[in-house]
Scaffold this motif. Structure first.
Motif, PDB file in Angstrom:
ATOM      1  N   ALA A  65      39.188  41.643  27.852  1.00 18.42           N
ATOM      2  CA  ALA A  65      38.207  42.652  27.448  1.00 18.42           C
ATOM      3  C   ALA A  65      37.042  41.955  26.747  1.00 18.42           C
ATOM      4  O   ALA A  65      36.765  40.784  26.997  1.00 18.42           O
ATOM      5  CB  ALA A  65      38.871  43.692  26.541  1.00 18.42           C
ATOM      6  N   CYS A  66      36.397  42.690  25.847  1.00 25.37           N
ATOM      7  CA  CYS A  66      35.156  42.203  25.237  1.00 25.37           C
ATOM      8  C   CYS A  66      35.310  40.840  24.568  1.00 25.37           C
ATOM      9  O   CYS A  66      34.399  40.013  24.606  1.00 25.37           O
ATOM     10  CB  CYS A  66      34.621  43.220  24.237  1.00 25.37           C
ATOM     11  SG  CYS A  66      35.634  44.678  23.988  1.00 25.37           S
ATOM     12  N   CYS A  67      36.439  40.581  23.935  1.00 16.62           N
ATOM     13  CA  CYS A  67      36.662  39.289  23.276  1.00 16.62           C
ATOM     14  C   CYS A  67      36.493  38.124  24.242  1.00 16.62           C
ATOM     15  O   CYS A  67      36.146  37.013  23.838  1.00 16.62           O
ATOM     16  CB  CYS A  67      38.069  39.233  22.690  1.00 16.62           C
ATOM     17  SG  CYS A  67      38.228  39.963  21.070  1.00 16.62           S
ATOM     18  N   GLY A 103      41.438  39.894  23.998  1.00 13.59           N
ATOM     19  CA  GLY A 103      41.231  41.269  24.441  1.00 13.59           C
ATOM     20  C   GLY A 103      42.504  42.083  24.356  1.00 13.59           C
ATOM     21  O   GLY A 103      43.590  41.558  24.108  1.00 13.59           O
ATOM     22  N   ARG A 104      42.355  43.379  24.589  1.00 11.71           N
ATOM     23  CA  ARG A 104      43.519  44.269  24.502  1.00 11.71           C
ATOM     24  C   ARG A 104      44.426  44.030  25.706  1.00 11.71           C
ATOM     25  O   ARG A 104      43.962  43.827  26.818  1.00 11.71           O
ATOM     26  CB  ARG A 104      43.054  45.713  24.440  1.00 11.71           C
ATOM     27  CG  ARG A 104      42.184  46.106  25.602  1.00 11.71           C
ATOM     28  CD  ARG A 104      41.564  47.478  25.416  1.00 11.71           C
ATOM     29  NE  ARG A 104      40.661  47.782  26.525  1.00 11.71           N
ATOM     30  CZ  ARG A 104      39.363  47.519  26.496  1.00 11.71           C
ATOM     31  NH1 ARG A 104      38.821  46.971  25.427  1.00 11.71           N
ATOM     32  NH2 ARG A 104      38.597  47.808  27.524  1.00 11.71           N
ATOM     33  N   GLY A 130      41.358  38.007  18.390  1.00 11.09           N
ATOM     34  CA  GLY A 130      40.827  39.340  18.143  1.00 11.09           C
ATOM     35  C   GLY A 130      41.871  40.339  17.693  1.00 11.09           C
ATOM     36  O   GLY A 130      43.080  40.118  17.809  1.00 11.09           O
ATOM     37  N   ALA A 131      41.364  41.457  17.167  1.00 11.14           N
ATOM     38  CA  ALA A 131      42.246  42.477  16.620  1.00 11.14           C
ATOM     39  C   ALA A 131      43.149  43.082  17.685  1.00 11.14           C
ATOM     40  O   ALA A 131      44.334  43.342  17.436  1.00 11.14           O
ATOM     41  CB  ALA A 131      41.404  43.573  15.963  1.00 11.14           C
ATOM     42  N   CYS A 132      42.613  43.281  18.883  1.00  5.81           N
ATOM     43  CA  CYS A 132      43.408  43.937  19.923  1.00  5.81           C
ATOM     44  C   CYS A 132      44.583  43.068  20.360  1.00  5.81           C
ATOM     45  O   CYS A 132      45.714  43.542  20.475  1.00  5.81           O
ATOM     46  CB  CYS A 132      42.531  44.254  21.123  1.00  5.81           C
ATOM     47  SG  CYS A 132      41.383  45.604  20.819  1.00  5.81           S
ATOM     48  N   MET A 138      41.983  48.903  17.544  1.00  3.26           N
ATOM     49  CA  MET A 138      41.714  50.342  17.409  1.00  3.26           C
ATOM     50  C   MET A 138      42.481  51.173  18.436  1.00  3.26           C
ATOM     51  O   MET A 138      42.522  52.389  18.350  1.00  3.26           O
ATOM     52  CB  MET A 138      40.220  50.606  17.568  1.00  3.26           C
ATOM     53  CG  MET A 138      39.719  50.383  18.955  1.00  3.26           C
ATOM     54  SD  MET A 138      37.983  50.734  19.125  1.00  3.26           S
ATOM     55  CE  MET A 138      37.278  49.127  18.760  1.00  3.26           C
ATOM     56  N   PHE A 139      43.091  50.508  19.398  1.00  6.29           N
ATOM     57  CA  PHE A 139      43.761  51.228  20.478  1.00  6.29           C
ATOM     58  C   PHE A 139      45.222  51.488  20.132  1.00  6.29           C
ATOM     59  O   PHE A 139      46.137  50.896  20.702  1.00  6.29           O
ATOM     60  CB  PHE A 139      43.641  50.449  21.783  1.00  6.29           C
ATOM     61  CG  PHE A 139      42.224  50.191  22.190  1.00  6.29           C
ATOM     62  CD1 PHE A 139      41.470  51.191  22.795  1.00  6.29           C
ATOM     63  CD2 PHE A 139      41.631  48.968  21.931  1.00  6.29           C
ATOM     64  CE1 PHE A 139      40.150  50.964  23.141  1.00  6.29           C
ATOM     65  CE2 PHE A 139      40.321  48.734  22.278  1.00  6.29           C
ATOM     66  CZ  PHE A 139      39.569  49.731  22.876  1.00  6.29           C
ATOM     67  N   GLY A 160      39.148  39.542  13.851  1.00  4.21           N
ATOM     68  CA  GLY A 160      37.782  39.935  14.186  1.00  4.21           C
ATOM     69  C   GLY A 160      37.738  40.880  15.359  1.00  4.21           C
ATOM     70  O   GLY A 160      38.700  41.002  16.115  1.00  4.21           O
ATOM     71  N   CYS A 161      36.614  41.568  15.493  1.00  7.52           N
ATOM     72  CA  CYS A 161      36.435  42.517  16.593  1.00  7.52           C
ATOM     73  C   CYS A 161      34.962  42.563  16.987  1.00  7.52           C
ATOM     74  O   CYS A 161      34.248  43.433  16.525  1.00  7.52           O
ATOM     75  CB  CYS A 161      36.919  43.915  16.195  1.00  7.52           C
ATOM     76  SG  CYS A 161      36.661  45.171  17.471  1.00  7.52           S
ATOM     77  N   PRO A 162      34.528  41.680  17.852  1.00  7.51           N
ATOM     78  CA  PRO A 162      35.263  40.507  18.310  1.00  7.51           C
ATOM     79  C   PRO A 162      35.083  39.347  17.339  1.00  7.51           C
ATOM     80  O   PRO A 162      34.100  39.320  16.601  1.00  7.51           O
ATOM     81  CB  PRO A 162      34.557  40.174  19.635  1.00  7.51           C
ATOM     82  CG  PRO A 162      33.142  40.568  19.405  1.00  7.51           C
ATOM     83  CD  PRO A 162      33.192  41.764  18.490  1.00  7.51           C
TER      84      PRO A 162
HETATM   85  S1  SF4 Z   1      39.126  43.117  19.285  1.00  9.85           S
HETATM   86 FE1  SF4 Z   1      37.216  44.293  19.554  1.00  9.85          FE
HETATM   87  S2  SF4 Z   1      35.944  42.976  20.845  1.00  9.85           S
HETATM   88 FE2  SF4 Z   1      38.071  42.246  21.050  1.00  9.85          FE
HETATM   89  S3  SF4 Z   1      38.913  43.307  22.819  1.00  9.85           S
HETATM   90 FE3  SF4 Z   1      39.389  44.535  21.003  1.00  9.85          FE
HETATM   91  S4  SF4 Z   1      37.717  46.032  20.891  1.00  9.85           S
HETATM   92 FE4  SF4 Z   1      37.022  44.376  22.228  1.00  9.85          FE
END
Ligand code: SF4
Length: 194
Positions: A65-67, A103-104, A130-132, A138-139, A160-162
């Motif tokens: 994902a975004c990370c 990423g998640r 990353g947090a995911c 957040m998911f 971090g996010c990201p």
């Molecule tokens: S930690 Fe943030 S940036 Fe990384 S995958 Fe999750 S939502 Fe995306």
């Protein structure tokens, strides 16, 4: 200080050529190295092996994902991960010993991720970026794995996010420090089946 039984390089894991042929004896290279150790009376072989391993870690990317965008940038000239002996940033688990999960992770991806991890040769390490990847982020729902450490042993968590590329590089430097200090990979601490 108590001195343990003498070990040769082969005892520290330099036996990769026997992976596919377990009954094969030591190769010429290993034999010569063992004799060299005897001649030079090396006492810090473990440190030398750790230095070699820590200075030549090759990552396998697992961008989800975004990370992943932040992770990709560490090969650019701005961050230049090649400085750490990590020139080869591939998607082939057979030529990698560091899995960077960025990423998640959906439950659907859990099995392929674990398969990639299992295909990597030992010793191997995992960074949850990353947090995911570390906790689901957040998911907090039924589709997302609440932390990749539920399916693979994680050595380093990068918050971090990201996380910025600098944060990932900080995690990589911390991993190098662990390897050089002789800290076993997480799968050895948690157990091979983890
Ligand atoms: S930690 Fe943030 S940036 Fe990384 S995958 Fe999750 S939502 Fe995306």
């Amino acid at each position: 200080m108590a001195v343990g039984p003498k070990k040769r390089l082969a005892d520290y894991g330099l036996n990769s050529e026997r992976l596919l042929w377990p009954t094969k004896g030591p190769g010429v290279f290993e034999t010569e190295l063992g004799e060299l150790e005897d001649k030079l009376m090396l006492s810090t072989v473990q440190k030398a092996v750790a230095w070699a391993q820590g200075s030549s870690i090759w990552p396998d990317t697992f961008g989800l994902a975004c990370c992943a965008i932040e992770m990709m940038s560490i090969v650019s000239s701005r961050y230049d991960i090649a400085r750490f002996g990590m020139e080869k940033f591939s998607s082939s688990p057979r030529q990698a010993d560091l899995l960077i999960v960025s990423g998640r992770v959906a439950h659907k991806m859990a099995a392929p991720l674990r398969q990639v991890y299992d295909q990597m040769l030992e010793p191997k390490w995992v960074i949850a970026m990353g947090a995911c990847a570390s906790s689901g982020g957040m998911f907090n729902n039924y589709t997302i794995l609440q932390g990749v450490d539920k399916i693979v042993p994680v050595d380093i968590h990068v918050p971090g996010c990201p996380p910025r590329p600098e944060a990932l590089m900080e995690g990589i430097v911390r991993l190098h420090e662990k390897v050089l200090a002789g800290v076993p990979p997480a799968y050895q601490i948690r157990g091979a089946a983890s």
